[in-house]
Structure formats: C-alpha cells, structure tokens
Design a protein around this motif. Structure first.
Motif, PDB file in Angstrom:
ATOM      1  N   ALA A  41      17.539  42.979  69.919  1.00 24.93           N
ATOM      2  CA  ALA A  41      17.043  43.442  71.221  1.00 24.93           C
ATOM      3  C   ALA A  41      17.513  44.866  71.500  1.00 24.93           C
ATOM      4  CB  ALA A  41      17.499  42.486  72.314  1.00 24.93           C
ATOM      5  N   ALA A  42      18.815  45.108  71.300  1.00 26.97           N
ATOM      6  CA  ALA A  42      19.366  46.440  71.542  1.00 26.97           C
ATOM      7  C   ALA A  42      18.787  47.437  70.542  1.00 26.97           C
ATOM      8  CB  ALA A  42      20.889  46.403  71.435  1.00 26.97           C
ATOM      9  N   MET A  94      15.381  48.426  71.716  1.00 24.23           N
ATOM     10  CA  MET A  94      15.495  49.284  72.896  1.00 24.23           C
ATOM     11  C   MET A  94      15.882  50.706  72.483  1.00 24.23           C
ATOM     12  SD  MET A  94      14.770  47.572  75.706  1.00 24.23           S
ATOM     13  CE  MET A  94      15.628  47.995  77.224  1.00 24.23           C
ATOM     14  N   ARG A  95      16.821  50.808  71.554  1.00 22.73           N
ATOM     15  CA  ARG A  95      17.235  52.141  71.093  1.00 22.73           C
ATOM     16  C   ARG A  95      16.082  52.839  70.385  1.00 22.73           C
ATOM     17  NH1 ARG A  95      22.098  49.609  69.543  1.00 22.73           N
ATOM     18  NH2 ARG A  95      21.457  49.635  67.367  1.00 22.73           N
ATOM     19  N   VAL A 134      24.626  54.412  75.145  1.00 24.44           N
ATOM     20  CA  VAL A 134      23.476  53.746  74.515  1.00 24.44           C
ATOM     21  C   VAL A 134      23.791  52.976  73.225  1.00 24.44           C
ATOM     22  CG1 VAL A 134      21.304  54.255  73.285  1.00 24.44           C
ATOM     23  CG2 VAL A 134      21.614  55.018  75.631  1.00 24.44           C
ATOM     24  N   MET A 170      25.422  49.504  74.172  1.00 20.06           N
ATOM     25  CA  MET A 170      25.051  48.768  75.382  1.00 20.06           C
ATOM     26  C   MET A 170      24.594  47.343  75.105  1.00 20.06           C
ATOM     27  SD  MET A 170      23.422  51.328  78.167  1.00 20.06           S
ATOM     28  CE  MET A 170      21.910  51.743  77.351  1.00 20.06           C
ATOM     29  N   GLY A 171      25.066  46.424  75.926  1.00 17.09           N
ATOM     30  CA  GLY A 171      24.579  45.049  75.893  1.00 17.09           C
ATOM     31  C   GLY A 171      23.432  44.890  76.868  1.00 17.09           C
ATOM     32  N   GLU A 172      22.927  43.693  76.922  1.00 12.81           N
ATOM     33  CA  GLU A 172      21.724  43.426  77.712  1.00 12.81           C
ATOM     34  C   GLU A 172      21.849  43.850  79.180  1.00 12.81           C
ATOM     35  OE1 GLU A 172      18.243  40.232  77.581  1.00 12.81           O
ATOM     36  OE2 GLU A 172      19.830  40.444  76.125  1.00 12.81           O
ATOM     37  N   TRP A 224      21.756  47.589  79.626  1.00 11.62           N
ATOM     38  CA  TRP A 224      20.395  48.144  79.479  1.00 11.62           C
ATOM     39  C   TRP A 224      19.643  48.022  80.796  1.00 11.62           C
ATOM     40  CZ3 TRP A 224      18.153  51.332  76.239  1.00 11.62           C
ATOM     41  CH2 TRP A 224      18.662  51.463  74.944  1.00 11.62           C
TER      42      TRP A 224
END
Lengths: 189, 321
Positions: free
Chosen positions: A54-55, A58-59, B19, B22-24, B27
């Motif tokens: 997920a991260a 997003m990145r 960044v 970062m965890g959920e 974010w």
C-alpha cells in the motif's frame, strides 16, 4: 503471486490514490491520467515481493505526480531551474540546451560539494538509496532528530537555490518571455 | 505573514522527509494536509521539485560537468559511502560517462501522448519468439520475444511500444511515422531504428537514416550509428555509439560496455530461457558479439563461457556465477 497482490492493493486503494493525485495535481483529468499511468506501470512491472504494497503504491503515485508537475511546468514554459533544464526546442537550439542543462546541474553539484560532508552523505543516503532516517542516523552515528535537522537544512538550501534560479531566469530573460506572450496574444486575436 | 509562510514550507519539508517511512494513518494525515490549502500544495510542490533536481544530480547528471573527477576504472569507489540497491542504476550511468562514450545531452520529461484508440490492436510475443508485422504502406515492425506493441496495421502512422523491444523499418512518407515508448515520442525521418523499453530506461538506436526524439520537446535528432539512452526515472538523456542495431532479428547480438544484466536479458528475451546472474555479476560490463544458435540452453552455456563463470541448471532456470 506478489504481482497480483499489488494489483489487488491498487484496486482496493483506487479512491485514495485518486485523492492523492488530485491533491497533488489539482486537476481531475490529470489525476485520472496519472492514475492510469500508475496502473500501467504496475501491470508492466515485475517487482519482487514488496514489504508494504500500500505504501509502495502511494509513493509511486506521489513520484508520478511530481514527474507530471515538472512536465507541466515545462509545457507552460515557466522559467525555473527545471524550465532551463528542459527548455522548449523552438526557443533554444539543441547544443545550447544541453549546455544550459549542464550549467544548471553543475551549479547544483557545486552546492552539494559546498555542503558539510555529513549533510551531503545524509542527502545521498536519503534520496539515492531511499534509506529511512533511522538507518541514516545509525550510519552517521547521530540522533534521529539530528538527521532530520540535517536533511531539512540540506533541502532548504536546495529550495533556496531553486528560488534564486527562478528569480535569475525572470531577470535574465525577460525579453524572450515577453515576446512570446505578445505572440500568443496576437495568435489568439 | 513571513513567519506563516516559513511554517508551511517547513511543514512541506517535514512531510517530504517522512514519506519513505509513513504508515497508513500518516498517509491519511498527509493527504488531509495537502487538501487543506492550496498554499500547502504549492509548498510541497517546491520541495518535490528540489528533490527532483537533487535526484537528477545524484543520478549522474553532474558527470559531464566534472569528467576528470571520476576515476574511470572504478567509478563506484568515488561514492564509497553508498551501498547496493537503487545505487546500481547510478553506477551504470556513471559507467557510461566515465568510459567516454556517453555525453549528457538533455533532460526530458515523459507523458502520455496517445489516448485510447479503438483502431489500435495489441500484438505481443512470448519469450523466445519473434514476430514480423507489416503495415499496408510498406513499413515493417519486427517484435522481439517477450514484447508488446500497439498499432494500427491498416493506416495510421504510429505505434506504441508497451514493453520489450522492436525494430522499425519505416517507409518514409509525407506524414511522419511516430513511435511512443514509455511516455516518450520518437518521430522517424525515413529509417531503420530499434527501440527497447526497459523498466528504468528507454534505448533508441538508429541503423539507417535518422529519427527525431521527443519532437515537441528537446527535438533531438539521432543519426545512423548513434544511440541514446533515456533514464525513465529522471529524464536524463545520454548519447553513445550504436553497434549491431537490431541484430537480434538474425540472432547477432553486439554489446559495447553493457552491464551483464542487460546482456543476459537480451539472450533471455530472444531465446526464451531464464538466466539468473549471481550477485555482483549484473553490473559487470561486457563488450563483444554473441551469435545465438536458437538453442536456449546452448546459448546460456555459451554466455557463461564468454564471461568465464560456471553455469548450472535449477529447474527451468540457468544460474550463472
């Protein structure tokens, strides 16, 4: 297995990813466009298992959005550090372009060279290796807050450089810009 | 006023530094911060751009400006602080520059040009198989193994390389033929040219005639015998000499100072074998010709012999090193 896992994560987070892209780009059509590009990249990429998919996605979205912002600036013809790195071909012949790009890069390199060793190293570890601040703190034998301050000071210098390059560009090349504005107004009328 | 602007800039910077870790929940907070005010977005934009500039310089953009500072045989040693990982890319770019065959020409940005077009069809190949596609007007596209191209064989003068590698033999006409690959555009000026789309790079090599790369942007003309490599991450364009362009069509692969990872990938794509290099081998550079036999196992063994390493079989993979 890991590939389809990443796709599933994309599909599950689609709405959040779009929010991120919209927040970054401020334009719905562009956000959708980049979202599609992100999907294509995920489709085509053959990455191994990713620790936090997920991260990771997003990145990836954030990076693509930044690339798009830079490309947009270039199309708008705005003069910035990036603008002169990526000038429009109609304005500047190829060799001059390459030279300008090199000068600009050389100035950033000079800025890096002028930084204290620890700051430069922290920036390299952070930007090039994608190390966490904790890992950098261990590497440099510093406290976590020390690393954060060091990185922040380094980035502030880069932002300052960019602002001054922007100011230089406006002062140094007003005529060309002005002429082009006039030209486009004439075209419109 | 001034103090407030400083605060937003510092907030943007703090987020940027966060960044990677970062965890959920973070974010979500970051998103809310970005959405809260246009000033936040603008401040983050500024930091992201500075970060792009930094990445560009660290990725080797500085090389042309300081050619003498880098010892050619061991370019990596200059940055002893830096270890494996994404670093490999960096060293590759430096490697070319240090060996004197490359020059930083320009920096370009990628975006998609072609929207969805129902007339376009996708043609693809499995590893080890190649395919020849002919356009009505005489243009030919040879598609290497493990590759995909999107085109309209009936008419429109354009194609999009989705992955892998293709050799374009273009019949010149008043309307230029255009190829899009990885968000970059290539416009032919009557020619034979090879395009290879990698995960991080786009390689363009010209055998005959010339092509114009990124015609709406840097408008770089690449002539016969020349090649350029575009770093897809930072848009840096390097020029080097082209040798054996499109040789894969007849099974003749020519490499000059090419990382072994790319050499192995070229053999794998054409022969449909899986070749795994041992750690440390991928970045070693290779110069020479490889004539493929059409027998993947024999060619993997041939490659091992050429670089002087052992080979062993592991299921359907060949392990070299």
């Amino acid at each position: 297995m890991s590939e389809s896992g990443i796709r599933a994560v994309f599909l599950a987070r689609r709405a959040t990813l779009r929010r991120l892209l919209l927040a970054r780009l401020g334009d719905a059509a562009e956000a959708d466009d980049v979202l599609q590009e992100l999907w294509l990249r995920i489709e085509q990429a053959r990455t191994g298992p990713v620790q936090d998919p997920a991260a990771y996605i997003m990145r990836m979205a954030l990076n693509l959005a930044t690339d798009r912002r830079i490309a947009d600036r270039r199309r708008e013809g705005r003069h910035s550090a990036w603008g002169s790195l990526q000038p429009e071909s109609a304005e500047v012949p190829g060799q001059e372009q390459a030279l300008m790009a090199r000068n600009e890069l050389a100035r950033v390199q000079a800025l890096l060279d002028s930084m204290p060793e620890a700051m430069r190293r922290a920036l390299i570890l952070f930007r090039l290796e994608g190390r966490s601040q904790r890992a950098i703190a261990e590497d440099l034998g510093m406290s976590l807050s020390g690393v954060e301050k060091l990185l922040a000071r380094g980035y502030r210098q880069l932002v300052e450089f960019q602002r001054s390059a922007l100011a230089d560009a406006w002062q140094g090349r007003p005529t060309r810009n002005h002429a082009r504005d006039q030209g486009s107004k004439a075209d419109a009328g | 006023m001034q103090a407030e602007a400083m605060t937003i800039a510092d907030q943007a910077l703090a987020w940027h530094l966060k960044v990677p870790d970062m965890g959920e929940a973070e974010w979500e907070t970051f998103l809310a911060w970005l959405e809260a005010a246009p000033a936040n977005r603008a401040a983050y934009d500024e930091v992201a751009e500075a970060d792009g500039l930094l990445g560009l310089v660290l990725a080797g953009g500085s090389v042309p400006a300081h050619p003498v500072h880098r010892p050619a045989p061991e370019p990596a040693e200059d940055f002893g602080a830096v270890r494996a990982g994404p670093w490999r890319r960096h060293r590759r770019v430096l490697g070319w520059a240090a060996s004197g065959i490359a020059a930083c020409l320009a920096v370009v940005g990628a975006w998609s040009f072609m929207g969805a077009d129902p007339r376009l069809t996708v043609e693809q190949t499995a590893p080890g198989t190649i395919k020849e596609l002919a356009f009505a007007e005489g243009t030919r596209v040879q598609l290497n193994g493990d590759s995909a191209v999107e085109l309209d064989p009936r008419g429109s003068r354009r194609a999009r390389l989705l992955r892998g590698e293709a050799l374009f033999t273009v019949r010149h006409q008043p309307q230029a033929f255009e190829v899009e690959a990885g968000g970059f555009r290539i416009r032919d000026l009557g020619t034979v040219f090879n395009v290879q789309l990698g995960e991080r790079t786009l390689d363009l090599a010209v055998r005959e005639g010339s092509v114009e790369f990124d015609p709406e942007g840097v408008a770089l003309v690449v002539h016969a015998g020349e090649a350029i490599t575009i770093n897809r991450d930072n848009g840096l364009v390097l020029r080097h000499a082209a040798a054996g362009v499109g040789g894969w069509v007849t099974g003749e692969l020519v490499f000059a100072d090419t990382p072994l990872a790319q050499v192995a990938a070229a053999v794998a794509r054409r022969e449909g074998v899986t070749i795994v290099l041992s750690e440390g081998l991928s970045d070693r550079s290779f110069t020479g010709n490889i004539r493929l036999s059409g027998d993947g196992a024999a060619d993997a063994a041939h490659l091992a012999a050429l670089i002087g390493v052992a080979i062993r079989r592991d299921g359907d993979r060949w392990l070299l090193g």
